[in-house]
Design a protein around this motif. Structure first.
Motif, PDB file in Angstrom:
ATOM      1  N   ALA B  49       0.816  -1.213   0.000  1.00 26.79           N
ATOM      2  CA  ALA B  49       0.000   0.000   0.000  1.00 26.79           C
ATOM      3  C   ALA B  49       0.850   1.263   0.000  1.00 26.79           C
ATOM      4  O   ALA B  49       0.345   2.357   0.172  1.00 26.79           O
ATOM      5  CB  ALA B  49      -0.924  -0.002   1.216  1.00 26.79           C
ATOM      6  N   CYS B  78      -0.797   4.851   5.016  1.00 29.04           N
ATOM      7  CA  CYS B  78      -1.556   3.753   4.392  1.00 29.04           C
ATOM      8  C   CYS B  78      -0.989   2.396   4.789  1.00 29.04           C
ATOM      9  O   CYS B  78      -1.720   1.408   4.834  1.00 29.04           O
ATOM     10  CB  CYS B  78      -1.563   3.925   2.876  1.00 29.04           C
ATOM     11  SG  CYS B  78      -2.462   5.412   2.381  1.00 29.04           S
ATOM     12  N   VAL B  80       0.017   1.599   7.745  1.00 27.22           N
ATOM     13  CA  VAL B  80      -0.600   1.273   9.038  1.00 27.22           C
ATOM     14  C   VAL B  80      -2.035   0.784   8.814  1.00 27.22           C
ATOM     15  O   VAL B  80      -2.489  -0.172   9.447  1.00 27.22           O
ATOM     16  CB  VAL B  80      -0.584   2.515   9.952  1.00 27.22           C
ATOM     17  CG1 VAL B  80      -1.301   2.240  11.266  1.00 27.22           C
ATOM     18  CG2 VAL B  80       0.853   2.965  10.215  1.00 27.22           C
ATOM     19  N   GLU B  81      -2.739   1.468   7.896  1.00 28.84           N
ATOM     20  CA  GLU B  81      -4.145   1.114   7.656  1.00 28.84           C
ATOM     21  C   GLU B  81      -4.309  -0.272   7.045  1.00 28.84           C
ATOM     22  O   GLU B  81      -5.300  -0.953   7.283  1.00 28.84           O
ATOM     23  CB  GLU B  81      -4.781   2.161   6.724  1.00 28.84           C
ATOM     24  CG  GLU B  81      -4.933   3.513   7.419  1.00 28.84           C
ATOM     25  CD  GLU B  81      -4.960   4.686   6.450  1.00 28.84           C
ATOM     26  OE1 GLU B  81      -5.246   4.463   5.258  1.00 28.84           O
ATOM     27  OE2 GLU B  81      -4.675   5.814   6.891  1.00 28.84           O
ATOM     28  N   GLU B  82      -3.343  -0.689   6.249  1.00 28.00           N
ATOM     29  CA  GLU B  82      -3.453  -1.996   5.584  1.00 28.00           C
ATOM     30  C   GLU B  82      -3.050  -3.151   6.491  1.00 28.00           C
ATOM     31  O   GLU B  82      -3.300  -4.306   6.170  1.00 28.00           O
ATOM     32  CB  GLU B  82      -2.577  -2.022   4.327  1.00 28.00           C
ATOM     33  CG  GLU B  82      -3.134  -1.225   3.168  1.00 28.00           C
ATOM     34  CD  GLU B  82      -4.521  -1.686   2.727  1.00 28.00           C
ATOM     35  OE1 GLU B  82      -4.739  -2.899   2.569  1.00 28.00           O
ATOM     36  OE2 GLU B  82      -5.390  -0.814   2.535  1.00 28.00           O
TER      37      GLU B  82
END
Lengths: 652, 113
Positions: B49, B78, B80-82
């Motif tokens: 990501a 992103c 961290v979000e994935e």
């Protein structure tokens, strides 16, 4: 160094110069918002589509991580302005220094584009009724609006959901995606600049493989250039709103292919890309997202907001409404110099705050006082907007919350007049500039085709076009137009010589063991712009700039070296950056008058905006010779009529 | 009072038994993201990501990816979000850009960690 066992072996296979050939009807260069929409729109017409992205489609581009407000959907049901009026007002507020074509497409199809996005899985309304009864919410549609709650021209959206939804749709439609592949050049009929574009070349930045794309219609969606005046990898990351990959590849390759560009002389002092500033939207500030948040000084003394006449606004709620003194609407458009700026001027924090601080009226540091915000506003701003803005979800909302920040109890410090606020502009070093809102790019017609046959553009690749909704709507528009175009043309044969020349150009840095690396070259190129094409422009200074640039291209560029495919990609980027710098210098030399709106100051032509210079200056190159021209400021003709004749709705 | 060399310990080299290497300066900021090696499974979802492509896979399977180009990080988070494991990776702002805030009731100040 390569023998040193302390280095890990490159984890991907090395495929330098090896060729892969890919064919499609439609080729999309750039996988950000504009590129994804162009690919989806073309694929929905049944075309075979290839999408090339330097990064990863799921989050690439400025709008990849998110979007918190969708601007100028004049077709949305709550808007008091119809597309015609909205577009007219936007153009007037900018003294027509904006792109009528892309502005109109945005105003006329913003909402229908958003509805399509919702179909794909994007979240565009308050379905959970979190904000029931809030002054910015339309109860029947559950849509939420920002800034001017009376006129509803801008929608609040949950844009963090958008890019994954677009990616799913691309996959569903069978679009062939080439990620980690950097487009490097356009291929043209007979290999000559100015002839029909028939494909492009790409460099895989993990393997170094060379990819040849053949297509009937090609669209560039590679955003606007950055890193032209300032580059420092040690400073820019967290404060920037433009990813490092936005290096102007599209502008440079369009130039080499003979396309006409315009407005390359417009730039502005650094704002969101500040070298030493704090995370964007992440320190106390008064900019757009944060309008309904009070700012206070170090002793807690509130700083008032004023309307367009300088009259104090009594409460937070009134900041989201047009002035009581006869204003019909306000546009949230910062930095205007247009003649009707007064009509659409938004409420603002005391404009002379800096002087008042110097006089001792307010004490530093300033803070954004989230605790006194109306509850709806605090939740929508700290939660929805900061949770969806590109890029704040993790860097601000999560990181700050994890460290204990509580919007109901805390005041966020501002670095205004200290180390540098993320968003509050203060007079400072305006030599450090950037191309931003309304900057230059390729000239397009109503089909969003450039001046080169077969070559289209979308989003910020197009001159004076900016923002997430504009990228989406132009991408959606161009996809359909490309399919129509592709139906009438044949796939031409590629010119081997042109491919060989490009391979020679881009792979040269891997054959050198040492020399100058891409970062140093980038910073050196920026110095040319800071010294000779910034705050104090004169004909002779800019000529010196071109001379130095020629010298760097002659003496330093041949020393660029790269020892892996990733660095090779970055090296090709900086070769493009210096090309874009050349465009900017040439464009600035052409404009022999200063201009307030263009933030363009010439010491040798100080008169601001003389009427005879109210026109677009264009430039293109053919065989190394620059051809200069001009276009009337409203070269697009009647906006409404032309939009209807070319719009997706009528013909799609 | 003057200490002898022996008393002050300057000649006691036993505490410097670690090999010193001729290492160049590291690029900074050097740690845009920090992995929790106990939680990270090495799935490389973060890597996929990252539009700036700052990571490379770890040659040791199951280990966190290596941040090879930390100076190119865009800090969009992103990665961290994935991440499928909460807490396995966190975003780490450069020290020079860690914002402060003040608790209104107490006047105490805090900062991004």
């Amino acid at each position: 160094m390569s023998e040193d066992s302390s280095f890990i072996k490159w984890p991907y296979p090395i495929l330098y110069e090896q060729e892969d050939v890919v064919s499609s009807e439609v080729l999309v260069l750039g996988g950000g918002i504009a590129g994804c929409w162009a690919a989806i729109s073309a694929a929905r017409q049944g075309a075979s589509v290839v999408l090339v992205d330097k990064g990863c489609v799921i989050r690439s581009g400025c709008g990849g991580p998110g979007c918190d407000h969708w601007a100028w959907s004049g077709d949305n049901p709550a808007s008091t302005l119809d597309p015609d009026q909205m577009s007219h007002d936007l153009m007037e507020a900018r003294s027509n220094w904006t792109n009528g074509i892309t502005s109109y497409i945005n105003c006329a199809s913003g909402y229908e584009t958003l509805l399509e996005l919702e179909q794909m899985g994007g979240k565009i309304r308050d379905t959970e009724d979190e904000f029931k009864g809030a002054p910015f919410r339309d109860e029947s549609t559950k849509m939420m609006y920002a800034y001017d709650y009376e006129n509803c021209t801008i929608q609040r959206v949950w844009g963090h959901s958008f890019k994954p939804a677009l990616l799913e749709e691309l996959k569903r439609l069978g679009v062939k995606i080439y990620e980690r592949c950097q487009a490097t050049s356009l291929l043209t009929e007979n290999g000559k600049p100015g002839t029909r574009v028939i494909g492009a070349t790409g460099l895989n930045v993990q393997t170094g493989q060379f990819v040849i794309f053949k297509a009937k219609a090609t669209v560039m969606a590679m955003a606007m250039p950055t890193r032209n005046w300032v580059f420092s990898s040690e400073h820019r990351g967290v404060s920037s709103f433009k990813p490092i990959v936005n290096s102007g590849n599209g502008h440079a390759m369009a130039w080499r292919a003979g396309a006409t560009l315009t407005n390359m002389e417009r730039s502005m002092a650094l704002l969101l890309d500040g070298a030493n500033t704090y995370p964007a939207y992440g320190d106390g500030n008064n900019n757009n997202t944060w309008h309904p948040c009070n700012m206070v000084d170090a002793d807690g003394k509130e700083i008032p907001w004023v309307d367009r006449d300088g009259k104090e606004i009594p409460d937070v709620e009134s900041r989201s409404l047009p002035s009581r003194l006869g204003q019909e609407m306000f546009l949230f458009v910062p930095g205007l110099g247009g003649k009707s700026a007064y009509e659409s001027k938004p409420p603002m924090l005391l404009p002379d705050i800096q002087e008042r601080v110097l006089k001792g009226e307010y004490k530093l540091p300033l803070y954004a006082d989230l605790t006194t915000m109306p509850d709806d506003e605090r939740r929508v701003i700290w939660g929805v907007m900061v949770g969806n803005e590109s890029k704040t979800k993790t860097p601000i909302l999560k990181v700050y919350s994890d460290a204990g920040f509580d919007p109901e109890q805390d005041l966020l410090q501002s670095y205004y007049m200290l180390g540098g606020s993320s968003m509050m502009r203060e007079p400072g070093n305006i030599r450090e500039r950037m191309i931003f809102s309304g900057g230059g790019g390729v000239v397009v017609d109503w089909n969003l085709m450039t001046t080169v046959d077969g070559l289209f553009a979308a989003g910020e690749q197009i001159f004076s076009t900016n923002g997430h909704a504009s990228a989406a709507t132009t991408g959606r528009h161009v996809g359909k137009r490309m399919v129509e175009y592709a139906a009438d043309v044949n796939q031409a044969e590629l010119e081997r010589e042109q491919i060989e020349e490009e391979k020679k150009r881009i792979y040269a840095p891997i054959h050198r063991e040492n020399g100058v690396d891409w970062k140093e070259f980038n910073m050196g190129s920026c110095r040319i712009m800071q010294n000779y094409c910034s705050e104090h422009k004169t004909e002779s200074l800019m000529q010196m700039g071109i001379d130095v640039l020629d010298e760097y291209e002659r003496e330093e560029l041949p020393n660029l070296f790269a020892d892996n495919p990733h660095k090779l990609g970055r090296t090709v980027d900086v070769m493009d950056i210096i090309t874009v710098n050349r465009l900017i210098l040439n464009a600035c030399m052409m404009r022999k008058a200063s201009s307030a709106y263009l933030n363009f100051d010439r010491l040798d032509y100080p008169q601001k905006d003389p009427p005879e210079w109210h026109k677009w200056l264009t430039l293109k190159q053919k065989n190394g010779v620059i051809e200069r021209g001009e276009l009337p400021i409203d070269y697009w003709g009647s906006l409404k009529e032309n939009y209807e004749a070319h719009s997706a709705g009528k013909r799609g | 009072m003057r200490l002898t060399a022996q008393e002050s310990g300057v000649n006691d080299m036993s505490k410097y038994d670690k090999q010193v290497y001729a290492k160049p300066n590291q690029v900074t900021p050097a740690r845009p993201a920090i992995f929790n090696e106990d939680l990270c499974t090495g799935c490389n979802a973060c890597m996929a990501a990252c539009q700036a492509d700052v990571f490379i896979p770890n040659p040791v399977e199951g280990k966190p990816p290596i941040i090879l180009f930390p100076d190119e990080c865009y800090y969009d988070g992103c990665c961290v979000e994935e991440c499928p494991v909460e807490g396995a990776i966190r975003l780490n702002h450069p020290l020079m850009q860690k914002v402060r805030w003040k608790r209104k009731a107490t006047g105490e100040t805090f900062r991004v960690k």
